[in-house]
Design a protein around this motif. Structure first.
Motif, short mmCIF file in Angstrom:
data_model
loop_
_atom_site.label_atom_id
_atom_site.label_comp_id
_atom_site.label_asym_id
_atom_site.label_seq_id
_atom_site.Cartn_x
_atom_site.Cartn_y
_atom_site.Cartn_z
N PRO A 84 0.82 -1.23 0.00
CA PRO A 84 0.00 0.00 0.00
C PRO A 84 0.85 1.27 0.00
O PRO A 84 0.46 2.27 -0.61
N LEU A 85 1.99 1.23 0.65
CA LEU A 85 2.85 2.41 0.70
C LEU A 85 3.52 2.67 -0.65
O LEU A 85 3.78 3.81 -1.02
N LEU A 86 3.81 1.59 -1.39
CA LEU A 86 4.43 1.75 -2.70
C LEU A 86 3.41 2.15 -3.77
O LEU A 86 3.72 2.88 -4.69
N ARG A 87 2.19 1.64 -3.62
CA ARG A 87 1.14 1.95 -4.59
C ARG A 87 0.72 3.41 -4.52
O ARG A 87 0.56 4.06 -5.53
N GLU A 88 0.54 3.90 -3.30
CA GLU A 88 -0.01 5.24 -3.12
C GLU A 88 0.70 5.99 -2.00
O GLU A 88 0.12 6.20 -0.94
N PRO A 89 1.95 6.40 -2.25
CA PRO A 89 2.56 7.23 -1.21
C PRO A 89 1.79 8.55 -1.12
O PRO A 89 1.19 8.98 -2.11
N ALA A 90 1.80 9.12 0.02
CA ALA A 90 1.06 10.37 0.21
C ALA A 90 1.53 11.40 -0.81
O ALA A 90 2.67 11.86 -0.77
N ALA A 91 0.65 11.72 -1.75
CA ALA A 91 1.02 12.57 -2.88
C ALA A 91 1.46 13.97 -2.44
O ALA A 91 2.23 14.62 -3.13
N THR A 92 0.99 14.41 -1.31
CA THR A 92 1.35 15.74 -0.84
C THR A 92 2.57 15.73 0.07
O THR A 92 3.04 16.78 0.48
N ASP A 93 3.05 14.56 0.37
CA ASP A 93 4.18 14.42 1.30
C ASP A 93 5.45 14.09 0.50
O ASP A 93 5.64 12.96 0.09
N ASP A 94 6.30 15.09 0.28
CA ASP A 94 7.53 14.88 -0.49
C ASP A 94 8.42 13.84 0.16
O ASP A 94 9.08 13.06 -0.53
N ASP A 95 8.45 13.83 1.48
CA ASP A 95 9.27 12.84 2.19
C ASP A 95 8.78 11.42 1.89
O ASP A 95 9.59 10.53 1.65
N ALA A 96 7.48 11.21 1.88
CA ALA A 96 6.92 9.88 1.58
C ALA A 96 7.24 9.48 0.14
O ALA A 96 7.57 8.32 -0.13
N LEU A 97 7.19 10.44 -0.78
CA LEU A 97 7.53 10.14 -2.18
C LEU A 97 9.01 9.77 -2.32
O LEU A 97 9.35 8.84 -3.05
N ASP A 98 9.87 10.48 -1.62
CA ASP A 98 11.30 10.18 -1.65
C ASP A 98 11.58 8.81 -1.05
O ASP A 98 12.37 8.04 -1.60
N ARG A 99 10.95 8.52 0.08
CA ARG A 99 11.16 7.21 0.71
C ARG A 99 10.64 6.10 -0.17
O ARG A 99 11.26 5.04 -0.28
N SER A 100 9.51 6.32 -0.83
CA SER A 100 8.95 5.33 -1.73
C SER A 100 9.90 5.07 -2.91
O SER A 100 10.15 3.93 -3.28
N ALA A 101 10.45 6.13 -3.48
CA ALA A 101 11.39 5.99 -4.59
C ALA A 101 12.65 5.25 -4.14
O ALA A 101 13.17 4.39 -4.86
N SER A 102 13.13 5.57 -2.95
CA SER A 102 14.31 4.89 -2.41
C SER A 102 14.05 3.41 -2.18
O SER A 102 14.88 2.56 -2.48
N LEU A 103 12.88 3.12 -1.66
CA LEU A 103 12.51 1.72 -1.40
C LEU A 103 12.38 0.96 -2.72
O LEU A 103 12.85 -0.18 -2.83
N CYS A 104 11.78 1.58 -3.72
CA CYS A 104 11.67 0.94 -5.04
C CYS A 104 13.06 0.64 -5.60
O CYS A 104 13.28 -0.43 -6.17
N GLU A 105 13.99 1.56 -5.42
CA GLU A 105 15.35 1.31 -5.90
C GLU A 105 15.98 0.14 -5.16
O GLU A 105 16.68 -0.68 -5.77
N SER A 106 15.75 0.03 -3.88
CA SER A 106 16.28 -1.11 -3.12
C SER A 106 15.69 -2.43 -3.61
O SER A 106 16.40 -3.43 -3.71
N PHE A 107 14.40 -2.42 -3.93
CA PHE A 107 13.79 -3.62 -4.49
C PHE A 107 14.39 -3.93 -5.87
O PHE A 107 14.63 -5.10 -6.19
N ARG A 117 3.50 -5.89 -10.37
CA ARG A 117 2.18 -5.32 -10.11
C ARG A 117 2.28 -4.00 -9.36
O ARG A 117 1.44 -3.13 -9.50
N LEU A 118 3.30 -3.86 -8.57
CA LEU A 118 3.49 -2.62 -7.80
C LEU A 118 4.21 -1.55 -8.62
O LEU A 118 4.54 -0.48 -8.09
N SER A 119 4.50 -1.86 -9.87
CA SER A 119 5.18 -0.92 -10.77
C SER A 119 6.59 -0.60 -10.32
O SER A 119 7.13 0.44 -10.66
N VAL A 120 7.19 -1.49 -9.57
CA VAL A 120 8.58 -1.30 -9.17
C VAL A 120 9.50 -1.69 -10.32
O VAL A 120 10.53 -1.08 -10.55
N TYR A 121 9.07 -2.70 -11.10
CA TYR A 121 9.90 -3.24 -12.19
C TYR A 121 9.31 -2.92 -13.56
O TYR A 121 9.42 -3.71 -14.47
#
Length: 161
Positions: A96-119, A149-153
């Motif tokens: 759920p956090l990867l699918r829809e990070p809080a769009a208004t929260d830049d920190d959440a978007l950055d963390r989501s991008a970082s997590l996707c890179e780790s995956f 499915r999570l659009s990480v790949y």
């Protein structure tokens, strides 16, 4: 003599983890285990902490992924299976956090991008495991499908691109 020393050290680590678990909970025990950098103890703790993985946050997932990568690289099938099972559980929790990070929260978007890179960094290991047979190949294939499915790949051919 050497094996007695190794087993004694492992037992001492497990006692410490048990104490942390009983006083601070499974998430803190898992973090403490990661800091120990002891793969056999990590396998033991991950086996016991599967329920705790279902409630991880970005930071815990980010800390856990490199250790899971080490397990996927292991020559021991039990370690590989533990890494894949834990990765699968982690993916369910973090989806759920990867699918829809809080769009208004830049920190959440950055963390989501970082997590996707780790995956993404785990992909070569997962891809290699899919070429084998048995449970490890099945779990690795399932993890790749979930990541697609999570659009990480999204850029990978395995995702139908």
């Amino acid at each position: 003599e050497q094996s007695q020393l190794l087993l004694g050290t492992r037992l001492n680590h497990l006692r410490v983890i048990s104490t942390v678990w009983s006083t601070n909970g499974p998430s803190r025990a898992l973090m403490h285990t990661l800091n120990m950098d002891d793969l056999p103890v990590l396998v033991d703790v991950l086996g016991a902490a599967q329920l705790a993985l279902e409630t991880v946050d970005y930071d815990m997932a980010q800390d856990l992924l490199p250790a899971l990568g080490q397990l996927l690289d292991s020559e021991y099938e039990d370690y590989v299976l533990c890494g894949l099972t834990s990765l699968s559980t982690l993916l369910k929790a973090i989806a759920p956090l990867l699918r829809e990070p809080a769009a208004t929260d830049d920190d959440a978007l950055d963390r989501s991008a970082s997590l996707c890179e780790s995956f993404r960094l785990l992909h070569p290991k997962l891809d290699m495991l899919t070429t084998g047979r048995g449970r490890a190949a099945q779990l690795a294939t399932r993890c790749i499908k979930t990541l697609c499915r999570l659009s990480v790949y999204t850029e990978l051919k395995e995702c139908g691109q």
